[in-house]
Motif scaffolding. Structure first.
Motif, PDB file in Angstrom:
ATOM      1  N   GLY B  44      78.187 125.950  55.163  1.00 64.53           N
ATOM      2  CA  GLY B  44      79.115 124.933  55.749  1.00 64.53           C
ATOM      3  C   GLY B  44      78.875 123.939  56.004  1.00 64.53           C
ATOM      4  N   LYS B  45      77.641 123.290  55.389  1.00 68.49           N
ATOM      5  CA  LYS B  45      77.362 121.904  55.603  1.00 68.49           C
ATOM      6  C   LYS B  45      78.239 120.926  55.043  1.00 68.49           C
ATOM      7  CE  LYS B  45      73.497 122.818  53.051  1.00 68.49           C
ATOM      8  NZ  LYS B  45      73.948 123.981  52.427  1.00 68.49           N
ATOM      9  N   SER B  46      78.598 120.961  53.974  1.00 69.54           N
ATOM     10  CA  SER B  46      79.600 119.914  53.398  1.00 69.54           C
ATOM     11  C   SER B  46      80.828 119.967  54.263  1.00 69.54           C
ATOM     12  CB  SER B  46      79.999 120.144  51.958  1.00 69.54           C
ATOM     13  OG  SER B  46      78.597 120.080  51.048  1.00 69.54           O
ATOM     14  N   THR B  47      81.150 121.225  54.633  1.00 69.61           N
ATOM     15  CA  THR B  47      82.422 121.613  55.439  1.00 69.61           C
ATOM     16  C   THR B  47      82.478 120.691  56.630  1.00 69.61           C
ATOM     17  OG1 THR B  47      82.767 123.615  54.483  1.00 69.61           O
ATOM     18  CG2 THR B  47      84.060 123.070  56.382  1.00 69.61           C
ATOM     19  N   LEU B  48      81.081 120.918  57.517  1.00 71.59           N
ATOM     20  CA  LEU B  48      80.972 120.153  58.705  1.00 71.59           C
ATOM     21  C   LEU B  48      81.104 118.582  58.545  1.00 71.59           C
ATOM     22  CD1 LEU B  48      79.983 120.024  61.443  1.00 71.59           C
ATOM     23  CD2 LEU B  48      77.505 119.863  60.859  1.00 71.59           C
TER      24      LEU B  48
HETATM   25  N1  LIG Z   1      88.672 124.267  50.337  1.00 71.61           N
HETATM   26  C1  LIG Z   1      88.176 125.470  50.356  1.00 71.61           C
HETATM   27  N2  LIG Z   1      88.806 126.417  50.087  1.00 71.61           N
HETATM   28  C2  LIG Z   1      88.351 127.781  50.492  1.00 71.61           C
HETATM   29  N3  LIG Z   1      87.302 127.788  50.813  1.00 71.61           N
HETATM   30  C3  LIG Z   1      86.399 126.784  50.792  1.00 71.61           C
HETATM   31  C4  LIG Z   1      86.880 125.623  50.425  1.00 71.61           C
HETATM   32  N4  LIG Z   1      85.856 124.603  50.752  1.00 71.61           N
HETATM   33  C5  LIG Z   1      84.851 125.338  50.850  1.00 71.61           C
HETATM   34  N5  LIG Z   1      84.983 126.638  50.903  1.00 71.61           N
HETATM   35  C6  LIG Z   1      84.051 127.846  51.296  1.00 71.61           C
HETATM   36  O1  LIG Z   1      83.417 127.324  52.509  1.00 71.61           O
HETATM   37  C7  LIG Z   1      82.097 127.811  52.596  1.00 71.61           C
HETATM   38  C8  LIG Z   1      81.332 126.792  53.014  1.00 71.61           C
HETATM   39  O2  LIG Z   1      81.158 125.601  51.864  1.00 71.61           O
HETATM   40  P1  LIG Z   1      80.409 124.341  51.924  1.00 71.61           P
HETATM   41  O3  LIG Z   1      80.754 123.595  50.702  1.00 71.61           O
HETATM   42  O4  LIG Z   1      80.574 123.785  53.338  1.00 71.61           O
HETATM   43  O5  LIG Z   1      79.012 124.801  51.688  1.00 71.61           O
HETATM   44  P2  LIG Z   1      77.564 123.901  51.770  1.00 71.61           P
HETATM   45  O6  LIG Z   1      76.772 124.384  52.944  1.00 71.61           O
HETATM   46  O7  LIG Z   1      77.845 122.675  51.602  1.00 71.61           O
HETATM   47  O8  LIG Z   1      76.871 124.644  50.491  1.00 71.61           O
HETATM   48  P3  LIG Z   1      75.865 124.038  49.270  1.00 71.61           P
HETATM   49  O9  LIG Z   1      74.691 123.841  49.788  1.00 71.61           O
HETATM   50  O10 LIG Z   1      76.442 125.057  48.022  1.00 71.61           O
HETATM   51  O11 LIG Z   1      76.547 122.558  49.150  1.00 71.61           O
HETATM   52  C9  LIG Z   1      81.852 128.387  51.208  1.00 71.61           C
HETATM   53  O12 LIG Z   1      81.908 129.648  51.172  1.00 71.61           O
HETATM   54  C10 LIG Z   1      82.926 127.874  50.400  1.00 71.61           C
HETATM   55  O13 LIG Z   1      83.219 128.939  49.316  1.00 71.61           O
END
Ligand SMILES: Nc1ncnc2c1ncn2[C@@H]1O[C@H](COP(=O)(O)OP(=O)(O)OP(=O)(O)O)[C@@H](O)[C@H]1O
Ligand SMILES: [Mg+2]
Lengths: 295, 265
Positions: B44-48
């Motif tokens: 969830g890092k990028s989502t944050l």
């Molecule tokens: N637009 C979206 N719709 C549905 N699920 C999503 C969407 N964007 C991200 N996710 C889900 O949300 C979760 C977190 O994604 P995120 O991109 O925040 O991870 P991350 O920590 O950045 O990972 P990484 O290290 O791979 O970049 C993942 O399970 C991803 O599949």
């Protein structure tokens, strides 16, 4: 010969504005604006209607305004309603058909009788060749304004919007606003072209927009294939040169009747297909020959 | 400076595919903090970051940046205060525009004294040259070069300059060196550190490079399953090994990221 040169310059300059408009929408904003045909006729109808009522100069300004309005609507459909850009253009184009008929009092054409046009006003002042001089001045004026505008803060934002959407979405640029302004500008240039054509022919016709967008794009691409497109100035020059070359071919065919002039639209369709498809065709050929050599 | 309270984000809310991607995040970032964030894929890092920057909207909770509640503010308005860099070096600049034009776009952002019709002035150009010189990439005499002709590293460095040419209140770096070769990554990382510390920019950096996570910044966050599971002061003598250990202790599993770099260089 003189006839050919004259028609070439007249039409090349007037329709060159459409290519200039498409440079803004297609090249800068990366949007194939299919409302172009309708906007062209809109400008023509508005312009002829105002000239019909004795205001030929105001007519051109109103044509510009009407195009800006039409471009704004297309852009709203794309940005706020998130309708795909091609469809947004088609929707506006369809709606404009009725609007254009309304402007001409629900008749399919409107002809000027003895009313003045911007061209006849100049002729009366003793200026010969007004049908070349006026379009030339207008083209120079519009392209200079456009050139300067594209270097301003707002102009740069509009260019970035078409160049890298991802970047713009994560930037402080409001991509909706820049798209709206860009399309309003493009369409006001298109409708100015229509407005000039209307007064030049002394008539507006509901069907005179057919193919305008394809021809305009073909001209743009012909010009770009001759002049490299690595600066805005060259890009603008390319629209004019492409348009003039196209109209030269047109005039020659019209004059010599090598084949019926109606064929030109089919040929235009071919030109644009080849020009836009060429990179893919080339890629396929190259990979095929490599494959053969490898085998 | 940045205060995130009870932030929640679901994807596909109210469908069978519902996932909770941010789970009650609370975070207090002080001014001039340089925080590195590590975590497994999908933590969830990028989502944050997307919630902070506004490219997606949170479902509940609040985000306060410098006393402004920006939780539901439009993205382009937040961008006046927040600079962002992504993994893809092509994402941060416009390829068919020149270096000067790209910088001008970024520079004009913070300057509301100029109107929409202002153009690049000669003093702007001198300023850009000055800034480019600081990058040490020999770009200071290439103001009129198209950005599309630059290398990935040069482009990412340019994006960094663009994101910081008007000092942002917050800088978000999402694995911004991950797509670069190790040498270039180091150059860009050093530049980042330089610019951030010189301008005292408050900065959050996601990285998969544990060495970078320790070497740069003053605080380390670990995320797992939408939660911040560890918040370390980076003054203690942290090594990669005890970082991995602590992650395992908190979550009961190994840090699992397909791009993870454990090497000490
Ligand atoms: N637009 C979206 N719709 C549905 N699920 C999503 C969407 N964007 C991200 N996710 C889900 O949300 C979760 C977190 O994604 P995120 O991109 O925040 O991870 P991350 O920590 O950045 O990972 P990484 O290290 O791979 O970049 C993942 O399970 C991803 O599949
Ligand atoms: Mg990520």
């Amino acid at each position: 010969m003189l006839f050919i040169v004259q028609t070439t310059l007249q039409l090349g300059l007037i329709y060159g504005l459409v290519s200039l408009a498409l440079f803004v929408s297609y090249r800068i904003l990366n949007i194939a604006d299919l409302s172009t045909d309708g906007t062209f006729v809109l400008g023509m109808c508005v312009s002829v209607a105002f000239a019909y009522n004795g205001h030929p100069i105001l007519a051109l300004f109103m044509a510009i305004l009407s195009g800006a309005l039409s471009g704004t609507i297309t852009a709203y459909l794309q940005t706020y309603l998130e309708i795909p850009s091609i469809l947004a253009g088609i929707i506006t184009n369809t709606g404009l058909y009725t609007i254009n008929l309304m402007i001409m009092n629900y008749s399919s054409n409107l002809a000027l009788l003895k009313q003045e046009t911007v061209f006849s006003i100049l002729e009366n002042k003793g200026i010969n060749n007004s049908s070349i001089i006026l379009p030339a001045l207008i083209f120079i004026l519009i392209s200079t304004l456009l050139y300067l505008f594209l270097k301003t803060r707002l102009g740069l934002s509009i260019r970035a919007t078409g160049d890298n959407t991802d970047m713009v979405l994560a930037s402080s640029i409001d991509a909706r606003k820049t798209t709206i302004i860009g399309l309003a500008i493009a369409n006001s240039i298109t409708s100015l072209s229509g407005g000039l054509v209307g007064q030049f022919q002394r008539t507006a016709d509901i069907n005179s927009g057919t193919g305008v967008v394809v021809i305009g794009l073909a001209c743009l691409i012909i010009g770009e294939s001759i002049i490299s497109k690595d600066s805005i100035l060259k890009n603008i020059l390319a629209t004019l040169i492409g348009s003039i070359i196209y109209r030269l071919l047109y005039a020659i065919i019209l004059r010599t009747r090598i084949f019926p002039i109606e064929f030109l639209k089919l040929i235009t369709a071919f030109i644009i297909t080849i020009a836009i498809g060429l990179p893919s065709i080339r890629k396929t050929i190259i990979s095929n020959t490599k494959e053969k050599r490898h085998a | 400076m940045l205060k995130i309270s009870n932030l929640n984000k679901y994807f596909n809310l109210n469908t069978i595919n519902e996932v909770k991607v941010l789970d009650n995040i609370n975070l207090n970032v002080n001014k001039a903090d340089f925080i590195t964030i590590i975590g497994s894929n999908g933590a969830g890092k990028s989502t944050l970051f997307n919630c902070i920057a506004g490219s997606i909207l949170a479902d509940s909770g609040s985000i306060i940046l410098d006393q402004n509640d920006i939780t539901y503010k439009k993205e382009y308005l937040r961008s006046k205060m927040i600079g962002r860099l992504f993994q893809n070096p092509l994402q941060g600049s416009a390829p068919n525009m020149t270096i000067e034009e790209n910088l001008a776009l970024a520079y004009l952002r913070g300057d509301s004294s100029r109107n929409s019709f202002s153009m690049i002035t000669n003093s702007d150009r001198l300023f850009f040259k000055e800034k480019l010189k600081e990058l040490n990439l020999n770009l200071d005499n290439s103001l009129n070069q198209k950005v599309g002709t630059l290398s990935g590293g040069q482009r990412q460095a340019l994006s960094l300059l663009m994101a910081t040419i008007v000092t942002p209140k917050l800088l978000l770096l999402d694995e911004h060196t991950a797509a670069l070769d190790p040498q270039t990554a180091k150059t860009v990382m050093d530049l980042t550190d330089d610019i951030v510390s010189k301008n005292k920019i408050t900065c959050l950096m996601i990285t998969h490079n544990l060495n970078h996570a320790i070497k740069y910044g003053n605080r380390i966050l670990m995320m797992e399953k939408g939660r911040i599971v560890l918040d370390l002061d980076n003054k203690e003598n942290i090594t990669i090994d005890n970082l991995l250990d602590r992650f395992k202790k908190e979550t009961g599993k190994l840090l699992d990221n397909d791009r993870i770099l454990l090497s000490s260089e």
